[in-house]
Design a protein around this motif. Structure first.
Motif, PDB file in Angstrom:
ATOM      1  N   ARG A 183       0.835  -1.211   0.000  1.00 47.01           N
ATOM      2  CA  ARG A 183       0.000   0.000   0.000  1.00 47.01           C
ATOM      3  C   ARG A 183       0.863   1.251   0.000  1.00 47.01           C
ATOM      4  O   ARG A 183       0.525   2.263  -0.636  1.00 47.01           O
ATOM      5  N   ALA A 184       1.988   1.188   0.713  1.00 46.02           N
ATOM      6  CA  ALA A 184       2.897   2.335   0.738  1.00 46.02           C
ATOM      7  C   ALA A 184       3.429   2.632  -0.655  1.00 46.02           C
ATOM      8  O   ALA A 184       3.465   3.796  -1.091  1.00 46.02           O
ATOM      9  N   GLU A 185       3.830   1.587  -1.363  1.00 52.25           N
ATOM     10  CA  GLU A 185       4.308   1.779  -2.737  1.00 52.25           C
ATOM     11  C   GLU A 185       3.213   2.376  -3.613  1.00 52.25           C
ATOM     12  O   GLU A 185       3.470   3.267  -4.439  1.00 52.25           O
ATOM     13  N   GLU A 186       1.991   1.932  -3.440  1.00 52.70           N
ATOM     14  CA  GLU A 186       0.882   2.425  -4.262  1.00 52.70           C
ATOM     15  C   GLU A 186       0.639   3.913  -4.048  1.00 52.70           C
ATOM     16  O   GLU A 186       0.227   4.620  -4.988  1.00 52.70           O
ATOM     17  N   ARG A 187       0.874   4.413  -2.833  1.00 57.23           N
ATOM     18  CA  ARG A 187       0.639   5.841  -2.581  1.00 57.23           C
ATOM     19  C   ARG A 187       1.899   6.682  -2.766  1.00 57.23           C
ATOM     20  O   ARG A 187       1.934   7.852  -2.391  1.00 57.23           O
ATOM     21  N   GLY A 188       2.942   6.072  -3.340  1.00 58.24           N
ATOM     22  CA  GLY A 188       4.136   6.830  -3.709  1.00 58.24           C
ATOM     23  C   GLY A 188       5.249   6.839  -2.692  1.00 58.24           C
ATOM     24  O   GLY A 188       6.225   7.574  -2.849  1.00 58.24           O
ATOM     25  N   VAL A 189       5.141   6.035  -1.651  1.00 54.35           N
ATOM     26  CA  VAL A 189       6.206   5.925  -0.652  1.00 54.35           C
ATOM     27  C   VAL A 189       7.245   4.929  -1.159  1.00 54.35           C
ATOM     28  O   VAL A 189       6.905   3.814  -1.566  1.00 54.35           O
ATOM     29  N   LYS A 190       8.504   5.312  -1.150  1.00 57.12           N
ATOM     30  CA  LYS A 190       9.561   4.442  -1.639  1.00 57.12           C
ATOM     31  C   LYS A 190       9.935   3.419  -0.571  1.00 57.12           C
ATOM     32  O   LYS A 190      10.299   3.764   0.561  1.00 57.12           O
ATOM     33  N   LYS A 239       6.391 -11.988  -4.857  1.00 57.19           N
ATOM     34  CA  LYS A 239       5.359 -11.069  -4.380  1.00 57.19           C
ATOM     35  C   LYS A 239       5.918  -9.673  -4.152  1.00 57.19           C
ATOM     36  O   LYS A 239       5.270  -8.669  -4.473  1.00 57.19           O
ATOM     37  N   LEU A 240       7.119  -9.588  -3.580  1.00 56.03           N
ATOM     38  CA  LEU A 240       7.745  -8.290  -3.357  1.00 56.03           C
ATOM     39  C   LEU A 240       7.976  -7.564  -4.676  1.00 56.03           C
ATOM     40  O   LEU A 240       7.713  -6.360  -4.809  1.00 56.03           O
ATOM     41  N   THR A 241       8.453  -8.294  -5.673  1.00 59.42           N
ATOM     42  CA  THR A 241       8.688  -7.714  -6.994  1.00 59.42           C
ATOM     43  C   THR A 241       7.378  -7.263  -7.626  1.00 59.42           C
ATOM     44  O   THR A 241       7.294  -6.168  -8.206  1.00 59.42           O
ATOM     45  N   ALA A 242       6.337  -8.076  -7.506  1.00 60.07           N
ATOM     46  CA  ALA A 242       5.037  -7.737  -8.090  1.00 60.07           C
ATOM     47  C   ALA A 242       4.454  -6.476  -7.456  1.00 60.07           C
ATOM     48  O   ALA A 242       3.744  -5.710  -8.128  1.00 60.07           O
ATOM     49  N   MET A 243       4.750  -6.226  -6.190  1.00 59.88           N
ATOM     50  CA  MET A 243       4.244  -5.030  -5.514  1.00 59.88           C
ATOM     51  C   MET A 243       5.086  -3.789  -5.826  1.00 59.88           C
ATOM     52  O   MET A 243       4.751  -2.693  -5.377  1.00 59.88           O
ATOM     53  N   GLY A 244       6.172  -3.973  -6.567  1.00 59.21           N
ATOM     54  CA  GLY A 244       7.020  -2.833  -6.915  1.00 59.21           C
ATOM     55  C   GLY A 244       8.032  -2.467  -5.852  1.00 59.21           C
ATOM     56  O   GLY A 244       8.647  -1.403  -5.913  1.00 59.21           O
ATOM     57  N   ILE A 245       8.226  -3.353  -4.875  1.00 59.81           N
ATOM     58  CA  ILE A 245       9.166  -3.080  -3.798  1.00 59.81           C
ATOM     59  C   ILE A 245      10.583  -3.405  -4.251  1.00 59.81           C
ATOM     60  O   ILE A 245      10.834  -4.458  -4.836  1.00 59.81           O
ATOM     61  N   GLU A 246      11.498  -2.512  -4.010  1.00 61.77           N
ATOM     62  CA  GLU A 246      12.900  -2.744  -4.353  1.00 61.77           C
ATOM     63  C   GLU A 246      13.562  -3.511  -3.211  1.00 61.77           C
ATOM     64  O   GLU A 246      13.585  -3.043  -2.069  1.00 61.77           O
TER      65      GLU A 246
END
Length: 500
Positions: free
Chosen positions: A166-173, A195-202
């Motif tokens: 959710r943090a990634e979705e609202r623009g939090v890195k 799953k981490l990759t799919a959520m856009g988490i580095e």
């Protein structure tokens, strides 16, 4: 006749190789190692050279590769530059000379000064810790740094990972680090990465063993740190891994075994210190340089609602293979020697080196009440027996050993000296990821927080009281009733504790 000659030739060659290995080992192994460590390795090599030598070549050096050593030195230099004008501890704060000397020692070895840290709670309920960390993630506005030894996606930890998404979705890195070897043996490891990759988490693996990518080193050099940093304003540090309290093992679930842990929630300049350590570890794995805030800027983030009683003088103490001076061991020894009235040691794995064992027993002999809190049964067979091999000497010296009841694993790691503030004594403590064992002193990257002044010491003492009420005290008479077989097995396992 020919067969007999060939056999004799091979026997001669084998004998020459055997003695060559032993002669070289005797002159090479002791260099730069403790006598106990050298003896253990030599015993393995001399008794079983064709097994002991390969193990020594694989695991005998506690040093990281040249690239990591170079980067660690660059990080140390950067930290030193950032703190160039920062005093050893906050100006305007009076500090007892003995505590000041420990702060100066840590500063000399790690370049980290003591700073202000605001205590927002010492969390001890396992599931509650994860819920609180999840709430902090949901409140993030700018960035989130996660560095935890073991990570697994399960029903207990799922809300935390979903909050990161959710943090990634609202623009939090979100930047996330977890240890490769520490995490790969738990269910869902491959799915976690996907799953981490799919959520856009580095995310990156810490100290990965990937020989096909030319990334390989001694396999038991691990990053054991546990930190969560939110927007540079709020930080969590302690002993908890991001995994269900059962560690998802069928055996643990069947017997009801759960881990008991602690995380401290902090704000203020100490969070900037945590960021510096994370930035160094992130750079090692990703080659990306993160911006590091100075402590003056971090000081501005102390909330106006913070009470004076919440203000602590604390100092972050990173340690590991990149630090050849073993900062955590030296700090622990200094605190033990500092104790005048009462000393509390809490560690799931208490396997001291010679210096710490002598310091602890010496404290008893000079009249200090020493309390050691350990699990009744450790979760690892070899560690359980290696640890208990020290109980005889500790009990004879007068150490009060309290055993947290099985099947629970007391995984909390801290030390406090003189929390009762008796006349002439000055309280001091440390809490973090470091066990009181030789692995944590030389093989693991650890993070510890020295508490030089403040209510964190009081909170740690309250937790000690709870552990004491829950535990059973081990007496010397009771320990002397153990079987001969138990004594033998403890002593055999003790030999393995020094293999660094």
């Amino acid at each position: 006749m020919t067969i007999s000659i060939d056999l004799e030739l091979w026997q001669t060659i084998g004998l020459l190789v055997d003695y060559t290995i032993k002669i070289i080992a005797i002159g090479y192994v002791p260099e730069g190692r403790r006598p106990g460590t050298s003896t253990a390795w030599l015993l393995a090599i001399l008794l079983i050279p064709f097994l002991g030598l390969p193990l020594f070549l694989l695991m005998g050096s506690p040093y990281i590769n040249k690239r990591r050593h170079r980067i660690q030195q660059e990080v140390n230099d950067l930290i030193d530059d950032v703190h160039d004008d920062v005093p050893d501890y906050p100006s305007g704060v009076s500090m007892h000379p003995e505590i000041e000397s420990v702060i100066r020692l840590n500063r000399r070895l790690t370049n980290m000064p003591a700073v202000i840290g605001v205590n927002h709670g010492m969390h001890t309920d396992y599931d509650g810790i994860i819920r609180r960390m999840t709430e902090a993630v949901d409140a993030a506005e700018d960035y989130i740094y996660v560095e935890i030894y073991i990570m697994a996606w399960d029903e207990t930890t799922r809300p935390f990972y979903e909050a990161l998404g959710r943090a990634e979705e609202r623009g939090v890195k979100v930047r996330l680090l977890f240890d490769h070897v520490g995490s790969w043996k738990y269910p869902g490891y491959r799915k976690l990465k996907k799953k981490l990759t799919a959520m856009g988490i580095e995310w990156y693996l810490m100290l990965p063993l990937q020989p096909w990518r030319r990334r390989f080193r001694r396999p038991d050099l691990r990053n054991h740190r546990k930190m969560l940093i939110i927007d540079g304003h709020r930080g969590f540090i302690g002993s908890l891994n991001m995994i269900d309290a059962s560690y998802l093992q069928r055996k643990n679930i069947k017997m009801g075994r759960k881990w008991v842990d602690l995380m401290v929630e902090m704000s203020g300049p100490i969070v900037s210190s945590m960021e510096m350590v994370f930035a160094g570890d992130w750079y090692v794995e990703s080659n990306e340089t993160l911006e590091i805030r100075d402590h003056d800027e971090a000081h501005e983030t102390i909330p106006d609602t913070a009470q004076d009683s919440q203000m602590n003088v604390v100092q972050l103490v990173p340690s590991g293979p990149g630090y050849t001076t073993e900062p955590n061991l030296r700090m622990f020894n200094s605190i033990v020697h500092h104790a005048k009235d009462r000393l509390v040691l809490c560690s799931p794995y208490f396997i001291p080196d010679e210096s710490l064992l002598e310091a602890v027993t010496s404290a008893c002999y000079r009249g200090v009440r020493v309390e050691l809190y350990v699990s009744e049964q450790a979760d690892q067979f070899m560690v359980n027996h290696a640890q208990s091999s020290y109980y005889q000497a500790l009990l004879e010296a007068g150490v009060k050993i309290y055993m947290y009841p099985k099947p629970y694993v007391l995984h909390t790691k801290y030390m406090i000296a003189d929390p009762d503030r008796e006349a002439g004594s000055v309280p001091m403590g440390v809490v973090g990821s470091s066990n009181l064992d030789m692995r944590s002193f030389g093989l693991n990257y650890e993070i510890s927080m020295l508490v030089a002044k403040g209510d964190l010491i009081r909170d740690l003492d309250k937790i000690t009281a709870h552990y004491k009420d829950t535990s059973t005290r081990l007496t010397l008479d009771k320990w002397n009733e153990r079987s001969w077989g138990r004594r033998y097995l403890d002593n055999v396992m003790r030999l393995t504790s020094a293999l660094q």
